[in-house]
Design an enzyme around this catalytic site. Structure first.
Site, PDB file in Angstrom:
ATOM      1  N   LYS A 105       6.526  -1.864   1.723  1.00 47.50           N
ATOM      2  CA  LYS A 105       5.357  -1.290   2.414  1.00 47.50           C
ATOM      3  C   LYS A 105       4.187  -2.276   2.322  1.00 47.50           C
ATOM      4  CE  LYS A 105       3.215   3.256   3.166  1.00 47.50           C
ATOM      5  NZ  LYS A 105       3.331   3.210   4.620  1.00 47.50           N
TER       6      LYS A 105
ATOM      7  N   TYR B 136       0.827  -1.208   0.000  1.00 48.03           N
ATOM      8  CA  TYR B 136       0.000   0.000   0.000  1.00 48.03           C
ATOM      9  C   TYR B 136       0.856   1.251   0.000  1.00 48.03           C
ATOM     10  CZ  TYR B 136       0.973   0.915   4.967  1.00 48.03           C
ATOM     11  OH  TYR B 136       1.587   1.208   6.154  1.00 48.03           O
TER      12      TYR B 136
END
Ligand code: PDD
Length: 285
Positions: free
Chosen positions: A147, A33
Site C-alpha cells: 500500500k 499508508y
C-alpha cells in the site's frame, strides 16, 4: 475547532503540521499508508490494517516508526482530538528525511503522519441505484500488494472515471483481466452464480474489506472463486460490486456505459452489504 494532525511526536493544527521538503515521501513517494474507518468513535478492523501496514513496511524495508501499542495510542488520540464519530484515520509512514539520493539513506528515521477526518455515510443513491465504473489500462508497477503512497496511476484512473461521470475506474491488465479499482477491490457474481474477485497476489491490494467479505461469504456458504475475470464477464455477470474501507460494499450497475444485468443493484450484493455493515457495527476485527 482546528483539525489536528500528528507529525513525528507532536499534535498540531493542520495548518502548522509539516514535513521536511527532503522527506522521501515527498521526493520519491518512498512511503506507505493505511486508511482505517471510524464508526461510533471506534477504529474498524484495526488489527488487519496494522498487520498490512507492518507488511508494507517490511516489503520496502522501512523501519516501523513506533511499536504497535504506541501507534494505536496515536491513532486513538488523533481520532479523539478531532472528535471523529464517523470518518476515517489516515496513517502515512515514509522512509524519512535525507539529502536526495535514490538509494536508502544510512540510518533514516521514518516519518509518521496521522490525520483524521469526518465522513458522511455514502450517498443513499449509490446504495439504492448503484454506481457506474469505467475501465482503464492498469499501468501500475508489479507490487500493487504494497500500500504505497505512489498513487499516480490510481489518481489518473480516478480522474478518468470522474470525467466520465463514473464512481470508479476498474483497471484492466495486458491480458484483458480486471485487477481492481483505483481505490477499491472489484467483484462480480458470475453467470454461474459464483462470487468472483481477483486473487490476492502482487497485482492487487488485498483489501481489508475484501478479507472481511471473504469471511462473510464463507460463513454464508456462498461459492467464492478467487480468480481474475474479464470485462466481457462483467458484462455477462448477474451482479457486480466494489469494496473499500471508505465505500463499504457498493453495487456496480454500469461498466463503460453498458448496464450490468438489468442495471439495478443485485440481491446478493445487497445481502453482502448488509452482512458487512453488521460486521462493522459489531466492531469485530
Ligand atoms: N483505498 N485497492 C486499492 C488500490 C486501494 O487503494 C484500496 C483502498 C483498496 C481497498 O482496500 P481496503 O478494503 O483495505 O480499504 C483496494 C483506500 C481506502 C484509499 O486509498 O483511500
Amino acid at each position: 475547532m482546528p483539525h489536528i494532525a500528528y507529525v513525528d511526536g507532536a499534535y498540531l493544527p493542520l495548518a502548522q503540521a509539516a514535513v521536511h521538503i527532503e522527506d522521501r515521501g515527498f521526493q520519491f513517494a518512498d512511503g506507505v499508508y493505511e486508511v482505517i474507518a471510524v464508526r461510533s468513535g471506534r477504529l474498524i478492523d484495526e488489527a488487519p490494517h496494522l498487520a498490512r501496514l507492518a507488511r508494507s513496511l517490511g516489503e520496502l524495508r522501512i523501519r516501523p516508526p513506533r511499536g504497535e501499542a504506541a501507534l494505536k495510542i496515536v491513532l486513538r488520540e488523533t481520532t479523539r482530538r478531532n472528535r471523529i464519530e464517523r470518518g476515517s484515520v489516515y496513517v502515512q509512514v515514509t522512509r524519512g528525511t535525507a539529502p536526495r539520493d535514490h538509494a536508502f539513506p544510512a540510518s533514516p528515521e521514518p516519518t509518521l503522519v496521522v490525520t483524521a477526518r469526518r465522513a458522511r455515510p455514502p450517498d443513499p443513491r449509490f446504495v439504492e441505484e448503484g454506481v457506474a465504473v469505467v475501465t482503464a489500462a492498469d499501468i501500475r508497477w508489479r507490487r500493487c500488494d504494497i500500500k504505497s503512497v505512489s498513487l499516480l496511476p490510481n489518481v489518473l484512473g480516478k480522474q478518468e472515471a470522474r470525467e466520465a461521470g463514473a464512481f470508479e475506474a476498474w483497471q484492466v491488465d495486458a491480458a484483458g483481466r480486471v485487477t481492481e479499482g483505483t481505490s477499491s477491490n472489484a467483484w462480480i457474481v458470475a453467470a454461474d452464480g459464483a462470487i468472483v474477485t481477483h486473487p490476492a497476489n502482487h497485482a492487487i491490494l488485498n483489501g481489508v474489506t475484501r478479507l472481511a467479505l471473504i469471511d462473510i461469504i464463507r460463513r454464508e456458504g456462498c461459492r467464492l472463486d478467487e480468480r481474475a475475470f474479464t470485462i466481457a464477464e462483467v458484462k455477462a455477470a448477474r451482479e457486480a460490486f466494489l469494496t473499500s474501507t471508505t465505500a463499504d460494499v457498493l453495487p456496480v450497475v454500469r461498466i463503460d456505459g453498458v448496464p450490468v444485468a438489468n442495471g439495478h443493484p443485485g440481491l446478493l450484493t445487497q445481502k453482502l452489504r448488509a452482512a458487512y455493515l453488521a460486521h462493522v457495527a459489531a466492531g469485530d476485527a
